[in-house]
Motif scaffolding. Sequence first.
Motif, PDB file in Angstrom:
ATOM      1  N   TYR A   1       1.001  -1.212  -0.036  1.00 49.37           N
ATOM      2  CA  TYR A   1       0.069   0.072  -0.111  1.00 49.37           C
ATOM      3  C   TYR A   1       0.854   1.285  -0.028  1.00 49.37           C
ATOM      4  O   TYR A   1       2.017   1.304   0.239  1.00 49.37           O
ATOM      5  CB  TYR A   1      -0.965   0.058   1.364  1.00 49.37           C
ATOM      6  CG  TYR A   1      -1.710  -1.255   1.065  1.00 49.37           C
ATOM      7  CD1 TYR A   1      -3.020  -1.180   0.401  1.00 49.37           C
ATOM      8  CD2 TYR A   1      -1.656  -2.347   1.950  1.00 49.37           C
ATOM      9  CE1 TYR A   1      -3.938  -2.337   0.274  1.00 49.37           C
ATOM     10  CE2 TYR A   1      -2.608  -3.547   1.903  1.00 49.37           C
ATOM     11  CZ  TYR A   1      -3.585  -3.565   1.027  1.00 49.37           C
ATOM     12  OH  TYR A   1      -4.583  -4.561   1.001  1.00 49.37           O
ATOM     13  N   THR A   2       0.197   2.368  -0.390  1.00 52.23           N
ATOM     14  CA  THR A   2       0.679   3.625  -0.551  1.00 52.23           C
ATOM     15  C   THR A   2       0.070   4.693   0.206  1.00 52.23           C
ATOM     16  O   THR A   2      -1.030   4.093   0.879  1.00 52.23           O
ATOM     17  CB  THR A   2       0.796   4.152  -1.717  1.00 52.23           C
ATOM     18  OG1 THR A   2      -0.376   4.449  -2.587  1.00 52.23           O
ATOM     19  CG2 THR A   2       1.847   3.352  -2.638  1.00 52.23           C
ATOM     20  N   PHE A   3       0.773   5.847   0.654  1.00 55.88           N
ATOM     21  CA  PHE A   3      -0.449   6.723   1.399  1.00 55.88           C
ATOM     22  C   PHE A   3      -1.690   7.177   0.925  1.00 55.88           C
ATOM     23  O   PHE A   3      -2.760   7.257   1.665  1.00 55.88           O
ATOM     24  CB  PHE A   3       0.553   8.298   1.607  1.00 55.88           C
ATOM     25  CG  PHE A   3       1.527   8.275   2.539  1.00 55.88           C
ATOM     26  CD1 PHE A   3       1.230   7.945   3.825  1.00 55.88           C
ATOM     27  CD2 PHE A   3       2.808   8.187   1.938  1.00 55.88           C
ATOM     28  CE1 PHE A   3       1.990   8.350   4.991  1.00 55.88           C
ATOM     29  CE2 PHE A   3       3.827   8.310   3.075  1.00 55.88           C
ATOM     30  CZ  PHE A   3       3.682   8.193   4.438  1.00 55.88           C
ATOM     31  N   LYS A   4      -1.929   7.071  -0.214  1.00 54.34           N
ATOM     32  CA  LYS A   4      -3.480   7.263  -0.837  1.00 54.34           C
ATOM     33  C   LYS A   4      -4.232   6.074  -0.367  1.00 54.34           C
ATOM     34  O   LYS A   4      -5.414   6.123  -0.281  1.00 54.34           O
ATOM     35  CB  LYS A   4      -3.269   7.407  -2.331  1.00 54.34           C
ATOM     36  CG  LYS A   4      -2.999   5.998  -3.338  1.00 54.34           C
ATOM     37  CD  LYS A   4      -3.252   6.477  -4.607  1.00 54.34           C
ATOM     38  CE  LYS A   4      -2.582   5.007  -5.172  1.00 54.34           C
ATOM     39  NZ  LYS A   4      -3.400   4.423  -5.944  1.00 54.34           N
ATOM     40  N   ASP A   5      -3.618   4.942  -0.142  1.00 51.92           N
ATOM     41  CA  ASP A   5      -4.433   3.765   0.480  1.00 51.92           C
ATOM     42  C   ASP A   5      -4.543   3.693   2.013  1.00 51.92           C
ATOM     43  O   ASP A   5      -4.976   2.600   2.746  1.00 51.92           O
ATOM     44  CB  ASP A   5      -3.779   2.317   0.084  1.00 51.92           C
ATOM     45  CG  ASP A   5      -3.524   2.427  -1.331  1.00 51.92           C
ATOM     46  OD1 ASP A   5      -4.714   2.456  -2.068  1.00 51.92           O
ATOM     47  OD2 ASP A   5      -2.488   1.881  -1.667  1.00 51.92           O
ATOM     48  N   TRP A   6      -4.214   4.785   2.647  1.00 50.80           N
ATOM     49  CA  TRP A   6      -4.162   4.915   4.303  1.00 50.80           C
ATOM     50  C   TRP A   6      -5.473   4.459   4.849  1.00 50.80           C
ATOM     51  O   TRP A   6      -5.098   3.547   5.810  1.00 50.80           O
ATOM     52  CB  TRP A   6      -3.709   6.383   4.767  1.00 50.80           C
ATOM     53  CG  TRP A   6      -4.582   7.384   4.514  1.00 50.80           C
ATOM     54  CD1 TRP A   6      -4.938   8.338   3.683  1.00 50.80           C
ATOM     55  CD2 TRP A   6      -5.822   7.560   5.674  1.00 50.80           C
ATOM     56  NE1 TRP A   6      -5.955   8.877   3.844  1.00 50.80           N
ATOM     57  CE2 TRP A   6      -6.619   8.622   5.064  1.00 50.80           C
ATOM     58  CE3 TRP A   6      -6.021   7.185   6.813  1.00 50.80           C
ATOM     59  CZ2 TRP A   6      -7.847   9.169   5.615  1.00 50.80           C
ATOM     60  CZ3 TRP A   6      -7.089   7.739   7.526  1.00 50.80           C
ATOM     61  CH2 TRP A   6      -8.002   8.793   6.894  1.00 50.80           C
ATOM     62  N   LYS A   7      -6.416   4.518   4.448  1.00 48.36           N
ATOM     63  CA  LYS A   7      -7.716   4.129   4.898  1.00 48.36           C
ATOM     64  C   LYS A   7      -7.867   2.477   5.080  1.00 48.36           C
ATOM     65  O   LYS A   7      -8.156   1.913   6.261  1.00 48.36           O
ATOM     66  CB  LYS A   7      -9.020   4.706   4.251  1.00 48.36           C
ATOM     67  CG  LYS A   7      -9.318   6.181   4.583  1.00 48.36           C
ATOM     68  CD  LYS A   7     -10.683   6.744   3.793  1.00 48.36           C
ATOM     69  CE  LYS A   7     -10.661   8.136   4.122  1.00 48.36           C
ATOM     70  NZ  LYS A   7     -11.772   8.631   3.267  1.00 48.36           N
ATOM     71  N   LYS A   8      -7.488   1.918   3.952  1.00 51.29           N
ATOM     72  CA  LYS A   8      -7.391   0.426   3.858  1.00 51.29           C
ATOM     73  C   LYS A   8      -6.397  -0.005   4.983  1.00 51.29           C
ATOM     74  O   LYS A   8      -6.766  -1.066   5.592  1.00 51.29           O
ATOM     75  CB  LYS A   8      -6.991   0.165   2.263  1.00 51.29           C
ATOM     76  CG  LYS A   8      -7.932   0.322   1.377  1.00 51.29           C
ATOM     77  CD  LYS A   8      -7.429  -0.361  -0.049  1.00 51.29           C
ATOM     78  CE  LYS A   8      -8.457   0.071  -1.221  1.00 51.29           C
ATOM     79  NZ  LYS A   8      -7.810  -0.183  -2.423  1.00 51.29           N
TER      80      LYS A   8
ATOM     81  N   PHE B   1       7.507   5.227   0.492  1.00 50.53           N
ATOM     82  CA  PHE B   1       7.423   6.270  -0.494  1.00 50.53           C
ATOM     83  C   PHE B   1       8.911   6.968  -0.812  1.00 50.53           C
ATOM     84  O   PHE B   1       9.040   7.228  -1.829  1.00 50.53           O
ATOM     85  CB  PHE B   1       6.756   7.551   0.291  1.00 50.53           C
ATOM     86  CG  PHE B   1       6.498   8.970  -0.412  1.00 50.53           C
ATOM     87  CD1 PHE B   1       5.650   9.349  -1.379  1.00 50.53           C
ATOM     88  CD2 PHE B   1       7.302   9.809  -0.129  1.00 50.53           C
ATOM     89  CE1 PHE B   1       5.816  10.054  -2.153  1.00 50.53           C
ATOM     90  CE2 PHE B   1       7.437  11.114  -0.525  1.00 50.53           C
ATOM     91  CZ  PHE B   1       6.484  11.327  -1.408  1.00 50.53           C
TER      92      PHE B   1
ATOM     93  N   GLU C   1       9.854   7.029  -4.415  1.00 55.86           N
ATOM     94  CA  GLU C   1       9.847   8.131  -5.178  1.00 55.86           C
ATOM     95  C   GLU C   1      11.204   8.768  -5.299  1.00 55.86           C
ATOM     96  O   GLU C   1      11.592   9.400  -6.307  1.00 55.86           O
ATOM     97  CB  GLU C   1       9.051   9.270  -4.283  1.00 55.86           C
ATOM     98  CG  GLU C   1       7.404   8.774  -4.358  1.00 55.86           C
ATOM     99  CD  GLU C   1       6.866   8.835  -5.748  1.00 55.86           C
ATOM    100  OE1 GLU C   1       7.299   9.710  -6.540  1.00 55.86           O
ATOM    101  OE2 GLU C   1       6.011   8.010  -6.096  1.00 55.86           O
TER     102      GLU C   1
END
Length: 197
Positions: free
Chosen positions: A34-41, A162, A166
């Motif tokens: 997962y990445t930061f955009k998937d933090w909810k998951k 990240f 990145e």
Amino acid sequence: MSDFWLYFNIGLKHVLDINGYDHVLFLMALSLPYTFKDWKKVLVLATLFTIGHTLSLVLSVFGVVTVNAAVIEFLIPVTILITALYNIFRWARKSGGKNDSLTFISVTTLFFGVIHGLGFSNYFKVVLSPAADEKLLPVLEFALGIEAAQIIIVVAMLLLSFVVQEFLRFAKRDWILVISAFIAGVVVPMIIGSEIW
């Protein structure tokens, strides 16, 4: 120190203890894809792990479940290995992890949380005051400490992923495969060296 902070700190230190790195390895393997955009998951998965962990502690503290410590100490690294191998098999394909079933991962994480919680249940029963009339509250305070520590590890893992992807230009797929293989390499000797054999 209040009882809340006592049990909260036990939960926090249980996860962040350098000598008990099995919990950290599991969380690394779990959050790796997962990445930061998937933090909810990732937060949902970490919370499900805590719920499973807490459920097994409650069942153990109230004497509903008793476990053979050697079996649980064998199963804990097995859960880590399964999670790492799941990452490897999902990301070794050309499609990567695009078709991951969040329901399957969620149920598995909850079940693995139960196993990890059973691994700590005997120690927790020793720490819990035998005179404590109310046993549920200390378990919940402990669970909050677990959850706080898990959030720290998940955020650290997301941040590391990240930076590596990145700034160091490591491909996500390669990162997942390398770290999952590393985790598998750490836990296989734990499984082989288990007392269960």
